[in-house]
Design a protein around this motif. Structure first.
Motif, PDB file in Angstrom:
ATOM      1  N   GLU A  17       4.820   5.316   8.198  1.00  0.00           N
ATOM      2  CA  GLU A  17       4.218   3.999   8.441  1.00  0.00           C
ATOM      3  C   GLU A  17       3.689   3.899   9.874  1.00  0.00           C
ATOM      4  O   GLU A  17       2.567   3.442  10.098  1.00  0.00           O
ATOM      5  CB  GLU A  17       5.268   2.895   8.230  1.00  0.00           C
ATOM      6  N   LYS A  64      -0.184   3.314  10.993  1.00  0.00           N
ATOM      7  CA  LYS A  64      -0.549   2.198  11.888  1.00  0.00           C
ATOM      8  C   LYS A  64      -1.278   2.748  13.105  1.00  0.00           C
ATOM      9  O   LYS A  64      -2.245   2.166  13.583  1.00  0.00           O
ATOM     10  CB  LYS A  64       0.709   1.443  12.345  1.00  0.00           C
ATOM     11  N   ASN A  72      -4.426  -0.757   7.820  1.00  0.00           N
ATOM     12  CA  ASN A  72      -3.938  -2.120   7.669  1.00  0.00           C
ATOM     13  C   ASN A  72      -2.858  -2.111   6.584  1.00  0.00           C
ATOM     14  O   ASN A  72      -3.156  -2.259   5.402  1.00  0.00           O
ATOM     15  CB  ASN A  72      -5.148  -2.979   7.291  1.00  0.00           C
TER      16      ASN A  72
END
Ligand SMILES: Cc1cc2nc3c(=O)[nH]c(=O)nc-3n(C[C@H](O)[C@H](O)[C@H](O)COP(=O)(O)O)c2cc1C
Length: 140
Positions: free
Chosen positions: A103, A107, A112
């Protein structure tokens, strides 16, 4: 029409089961959904989609599968900026660290993230598959 693309790697089928449910959850009158194993996918498939779901189990020691998924994810660095994205995958004995790292990485690429990464211990239960469908629906 929203183009949703689900791309996954799965060795023993658990993440594949999740991928199918994520794809199902993204289906609607207003969407076209593609489900691809990573060996059939290219960065262009991601660039051309309005929403993307990526799936990979925890492998190695809390990393993505290294032969196919890792280079594929690396190839997305320049194409996922601003793109609605969700992540999912199966694991066994770990604590989900691979997903947290994944994650953060996405990012960092500017994606998004439309939801928290969904992790499932080994074979998904009916409840897990329901959560996968809900995850897919986040891309609509
Ligand atoms: C080589 C290998 C390495 C693995 N490393 C981890 C790990 O670091 N942490 C973990 O929680 N599970 C680990 N697992 C377990 C897998 O994530 C788990 O079996 C998962 O359900 C596999 O998903 P799949 O059926 O989609 O291949 C590993 C499995 C294999 C075969």
């Amino acid at each position: 029409m929203k183009k949703v693309t689900v791309i996954y790697w799965s060795g023993t089928g658990n993440t594949e089961m999740m991928a199918k449910a994520v794809a199902e959850g993204a289906e609607s009158d207003n969407s076209v959904v593609r489900l691809l194993s990573v060996d059939k996918a290219s960065a262009e498939d991601v660039a051309n989609a309005d929403g993307v779901a990526l799936g990979c189990p925890s492998m190695g020691a809390e990393v993505l599968e290294e032969t196919e998924m890792e280079p594929f994810v690396a190839s997305l660095e320049k194409v996922v900026a601003g793109k609605p994205l969700v992540l999912f995958g199966a694991y066994d004995w770990g604590n989900g660290e691979w997903m947290k790292d994944w994650e953060e990485r996405m990012k960092g690429y500017g994606a998004n993230l439309a939801a928290e990464g969904l992790i499932v211990n080994l074979t998904p239960s009916d409840e897990d598959l329901h959560a996968c469908k809900e995850l897919g629906a986040k891309l609509l």
